[in-house]
Design a protein around this motif. Structure first.
Motif, PDB file in Angstrom:
ATOM      1  N   ARG A  19      45.153  48.707  67.881  1.00  0.00           N
ATOM      2  CA  ARG A  19      45.599  47.385  67.425  1.00  0.00           C
ATOM      3  C   ARG A  19      45.244  47.164  65.963  1.00  0.00           C
ATOM      4  NH1 ARG A  19      42.909  44.291  70.814  1.00  0.00           N
ATOM      5  NH2 ARG A  19      44.598  44.062  72.291  1.00  0.00           N
ATOM      6  N   ARG A  20      44.039  47.553  65.584  1.00  0.00           N
ATOM      7  CA  ARG A  20      43.547  47.290  64.230  1.00  0.00           C
ATOM      8  C   ARG A  20      43.989  48.348  63.222  1.00  0.00           C
ATOM      9  NH1 ARG A  20      41.669  42.072  64.302  1.00  0.00           N
ATOM     10  NH2 ARG A  20      40.709  41.694  66.339  1.00  0.00           N
ATOM     11  N   ARG A  21      44.333  49.536  63.720  1.00  0.00           N
ATOM     12  CA  ARG A  21      44.650  50.666  62.837  1.00  0.00           C
ATOM     13  C   ARG A  21      43.484  50.952  61.898  1.00  0.00           C
ATOM     14  NH1 ARG A  21      48.408  50.757  66.068  1.00  0.00           N
ATOM     15  NH2 ARG A  21      50.557  51.373  65.583  1.00  0.00           N
ATOM     16  N   SER A  22      42.268  50.739  62.407  1.00  0.00           N
ATOM     17  CA  SER A  22      41.086  50.929  61.581  1.00  0.00           C
ATOM     18  C   SER A  22      39.861  51.051  62.480  1.00  0.00           C
ATOM     19  CB  SER A  22      40.902  49.761  60.616  1.00  0.00           C
ATOM     20  OG  SER A  22      39.614  49.738  60.056  1.00  0.00           O
ATOM     21  N   PHE A  23      39.056  52.096  62.257  1.00  0.00           N
ATOM     22  CA  PHE A  23      37.808  52.224  63.000  1.00  0.00           C
ATOM     23  C   PHE A  23      36.825  51.139  62.582  1.00  0.00           C
ATOM     24  CE2 PHE A  23      39.500  56.431  63.810  1.00  0.00           C
ATOM     25  CZ  PHE A  23      39.028  56.724  65.083  1.00  0.00           C
ATOM     26  N   ARG A  24      36.788  50.831  61.282  1.00  0.00           N
ATOM     27  CA  ARG A  24      35.850  49.823  60.798  1.00  0.00           C
ATOM     28  C   ARG A  24      36.148  48.456  61.386  1.00  0.00           C
ATOM     29  NH1 ARG A  24      35.760  45.902  57.292  1.00  0.00           N
ATOM     30  NH2 ARG A  24      37.878  46.359  56.577  1.00  0.00           N
ATOM     31  N   LYS A  25      37.421  48.035  61.336  1.00  0.00           N
ATOM     32  CA  LYS A  25      37.787  46.718  61.857  1.00  0.00           C
ATOM     33  C   LYS A  25      37.600  46.650  63.366  1.00  0.00           C
ATOM     34  CE  LYS A  25      41.115  45.678  58.183  1.00  0.00           C
ATOM     35  NZ  LYS A  25      42.546  45.413  57.862  1.00  0.00           N
ATOM     36  N   ALA A  26      37.946  47.729  64.065  1.00  0.00           N
ATOM     37  CA  ALA A  26      37.736  47.752  65.506  1.00  0.00           C
ATOM     38  C   ALA A  26      36.256  47.686  65.836  1.00  0.00           C
ATOM     39  CB  ALA A  26      38.362  49.007  66.106  1.00  0.00           C
ATOM     40  N   GLY A  27      35.432  48.371  65.039  1.00  0.00           N
ATOM     41  CA  GLY A  27      33.999  48.335  65.263  1.00  0.00           C
ATOM     42  C   GLY A  27      33.413  46.951  65.077  1.00  0.00           C
ATOM     43  N   VAL A  28      33.885  46.244  64.038  1.00  0.00           N
ATOM     44  CA  VAL A  28      33.434  44.865  63.829  1.00  0.00           C
ATOM     45  C   VAL A  28      33.802  44.012  65.033  1.00  0.00           C
ATOM     46  CG1 VAL A  28      33.792  42.790  62.443  1.00  0.00           C
ATOM     47  CG2 VAL A  28      33.504  45.006  61.322  1.00  0.00           C
ATOM     48  N   GLU A  29      35.010  44.179  65.552  1.00  0.00           N
ATOM     49  CA  GLU A  29      35.467  43.402  66.687  1.00  0.00           C
ATOM     50  C   GLU A  29      34.657  43.701  67.940  1.00  0.00           C
ATOM     51  OE1 GLU A  29      37.746  40.695  68.827  1.00  0.00           O
ATOM     52  OE2 GLU A  29      37.611  41.044  66.673  1.00  0.00           O
ATOM     53  N   LEU A  30      34.310  44.974  68.145  1.00  0.00           N
ATOM     54  CA  LEU A  30      33.610  45.384  69.363  1.00  0.00           C
ATOM     55  C   LEU A  30      32.093  45.336  69.224  1.00  0.00           C
ATOM     56  CD1 LEU A  30      35.845  48.467  70.256  1.00  0.00           C
ATOM     57  CD2 LEU A  30      35.869  46.223  71.378  1.00  0.00           C
ATOM     58  N   GLY A  31      31.617  45.160  67.997  1.00  0.00           N
ATOM     59  CA  GLY A  31      30.185  45.072  67.793  1.00  0.00           C
ATOM     60  C   GLY A  31      29.472  46.410  67.795  1.00  0.00           C
ATOM     61  N   ARG A  47      38.543  65.090  76.543  1.00  0.00           N
ATOM     62  CA  ARG A  47      38.705  65.046  77.996  1.00  0.00           C
ATOM     63  C   ARG A  47      40.170  65.013  78.383  1.00  0.00           C
ATOM     64  NH1 ARG A  47      34.615  61.296  77.306  1.00  0.00           N
ATOM     65  NH2 ARG A  47      35.902  59.503  77.924  1.00  0.00           N
ATOM     66  N   LEU A  48      40.988  64.319  77.572  1.00  0.00           N
ATOM     67  CA  LEU A  48      42.419  64.240  77.888  1.00  0.00           C
ATOM     68  C   LEU A  48      43.171  65.486  77.447  1.00  0.00           C
ATOM     69  CD1 LEU A  48      43.186  60.535  76.863  1.00  0.00           C
ATOM     70  CD2 LEU A  48      42.867  61.443  79.171  1.00  0.00           C
ATOM     71  N   GLY A  49      42.617  66.200  76.481  1.00  0.00           N
ATOM     72  CA  GLY A  49      43.263  67.415  76.004  1.00  0.00           C
ATOM     73  C   GLY A  49      44.395  67.171  75.029  1.00  0.00           C
ATOM     74  N   VAL A  50      44.463  65.970  74.430  1.00  0.00           N
ATOM     75  CA  VAL A  50      45.503  65.652  73.447  1.00  0.00           C
ATOM     76  C   VAL A  50      44.896  64.807  72.335  1.00  0.00           C
ATOM     77  CG1 VAL A  50      47.438  65.715  75.077  1.00  0.00           C
ATOM     78  CG2 VAL A  50      46.207  63.565  74.705  1.00  0.00           C
ATOM     79  N   ARG A  51      45.520  64.878  71.158  1.00  0.00           N
ATOM     80  CA  ARG A  51      45.109  64.026  70.047  1.00  0.00           C
ATOM     81  C   ARG A  51      45.827  62.683  70.173  1.00  0.00           C
ATOM     82  NH1 ARG A  51      42.786  64.369  65.089  1.00  0.00           N
ATOM     83  NH2 ARG A  51      42.503  66.628  65.300  1.00  0.00           N
ATOM     84  N   LEU A  52      45.070  61.596  70.099  1.00  0.00           N
ATOM     85  CA  LEU A  52      45.637  60.254  70.229  1.00  0.00           C
ATOM     86  C   LEU A  52      45.874  59.582  68.885  1.00  0.00           C
ATOM     87  CD1 LEU A  52      43.376  58.976  73.155  1.00  0.00           C
ATOM     88  CD2 LEU A  52      45.711  59.879  73.319  1.00  0.00           C
ATOM     89  N   LEU A  53      45.077  59.961  67.895  1.00  0.00           N
ATOM     90  CA  LEU A  53      45.158  59.313  66.586  1.00  0.00           C
ATOM     91  C   LEU A  53      45.237  60.350  65.483  1.00  0.00           C
ATOM     92  CD1 LEU A  53      42.319  56.643  66.978  1.00  0.00           C
ATOM     93  CD2 LEU A  53      44.768  56.256  67.238  1.00  0.00           C
ATOM     94  N   ASN A  54      45.988  60.014  64.452  1.00  0.00           N
ATOM     95  CA  ASN A  54      45.958  60.760  63.198  1.00  0.00           C
ATOM     96  C   ASN A  54      45.040  60.014  62.248  1.00  0.00           C
ATOM     97  OD1 ASN A  54      47.931  62.801  63.868  1.00  0.00           O
ATOM     98  ND2 ASN A  54      49.501  61.205  63.662  1.00  0.00           N
ATOM     99  N   ARG A  55      44.015  60.690  61.747  1.00  0.00           N
ATOM    100  CA  ARG A  55      43.029  60.056  60.881  1.00  0.00           C
ATOM    101  C   ARG A  55      43.120  60.643  59.475  1.00  0.00           C
ATOM    102  NH1 ARG A  55      40.975  61.871  65.599  1.00  0.00           N
ATOM    103  NH2 ARG A  55      39.704  60.554  66.951  1.00  0.00           N
ATOM    104  N   THR A  56      43.143  59.761  58.491  1.00  0.00           N
ATOM    105  CA  THR A  56      42.969  60.179  57.100  1.00  0.00           C
ATOM    106  C   THR A  56      41.912  59.268  56.500  1.00  0.00           C
ATOM    107  OG1 THR A  56      44.579  58.663  56.089  1.00  0.00           O
ATOM    108  CG2 THR A  56      45.434  60.734  57.009  1.00  0.00           C
TER     109      THR A  56
END
Length: 301
Positions: A19-31, A47-56
């Motif tokens: 939703r946030r398209r950001s680890f930082r913003k998601a982290g702030v939201e989740l604490g 565990r799923l055996g697939v990549r879910l996100l492309n990170r740069t």
């Protein structure tokens, strides 16, 4: 694959990152920290055996697998959240959290005046107010609701009126009128200095007028463009030009003579503030309480 207890937390984290398209913003939201989120997401992908996100270094985007997973689990997670919210009916004091996106005028004249009473009545409810004049998709941005003037509410949303209709005025300072004269018709504005405003869809607002059956729309000229009414009003008080503004924002300034209204026989009346939310989700109990209180206290009459 076998479902683990930790998968539920990791899937919830994945949805917030998506939703946030950001680890930082998601982290702030989740604490939690961005690094902890990244570690949890990496474990889920393994565990799923697939990549879910492309990170740069600059962005986070969903892979095709990530988009498919988001679409598959978003609705069930929303239903869980709604189910937990139902428990509020059985509490002596409501709990929960509500996030609302609102424009500057609504923050100052509609929402701000009711906040003290809301917190007094519902001390266990956490309410987050995000002030922005930009038109955004409130649901995709993680908000429970938005507030906008009635004519700008997205058509696919449920909307409830929370203020009376609003009269729109052209105002200026006495100093400005002494130097430049008083416009007698909307067309006269073309020869004046105006403070223009950039609205939520990023366009420059064209000033609208009506008198009986007559209508006029003016592309007001001026070198100053603002996207916050308080900035525009501060400049106008100092004689920078004329400004087109909702009457509640200048009521006090008109009463004490700091500003004067002109073209009042051309002043249109438009839809007041409406709060809107998704028609596809159950309304959180905390949001219902907020709407009821605004309607009860009626800060704009």
């Amino acid at each position: 694959m076998q479902f683990r207890r930790s998968d539920l937390a990791d899937l919830s984290a994945f949805l917030e990152i998506a939703r946030r398209r950001s680890f930082r913003k998601a982290g702030v939201e989740l604490g939690i920290s961005a690094s902890a989120l990244s570690h949890a997401l990496r474990g889920l992908e393994e565990r799923l055996g697939v990549r879910l996100l492309n990170r740069t270094s600059r962005s986070v985007t969903l892979t095709a697998a990530g988009e498919a997973l988001q679409q598959a689990i978003q609705a069930p997670f929303d239903e869980i959240a709604q189910g937990l919210d139902v428990i509020n009916r059985f509490r002596d004091a409501p709990m929960g959290r509500v996030r609302i996106n609102i424009p500057t005028e609504a923050a100052i004249y509609l929402v701000g005046p009711v906040m003290a009473e809301f917190l007094k009545r519902y001390p266990d409810v956490e309410i987050e107010i995000s002030v922005s004049n930009r038109m955004i998709d409130v649901i995709d941005s993680g908000f429970d609701a938005g507030i906008r003037y009635g004519g700008t509410v997205p058509e696919d949303m449920v909307a409830q009126r929370v203020s009376p209709d609003v009269r729109w005025l052209v105002v200026g300072s006495s100093d400005y009128f002494e130097r430049h004269g008083v416009p007698q018709s909307p067309e006269d504005l073309l020869a004046h200095q105006c403070v223009r405003i950039r609205i939520g869809d990023d366009s420059i607002y064209r000033w609208e007028f009506e008198r009986g059956e007559e209508r006029a729309e003016i592309n007001a000229p001026g070198a100053l463009i603002v996207d916050q009414i308080e900035v525009g009003l501060a400049a106008v008080r100092q004689g920078a030009g004329l400004f087109y503004v909702a009457e509640p924002a200048v009521r006090d300034a008109l009463a004490d003579g700091a500003l004067q209204a002109v073209l009042q026989d051309w002043a249109p009346v438009g839809p007041g503030f409406h709060i809107y939310y998704s028609s596809r989700r159950q309304v959180p109990a905390a949001l219902r309480l907020f709407i009821d209180l605004v309607r009860e206290l009626r800060p704009l009459g």
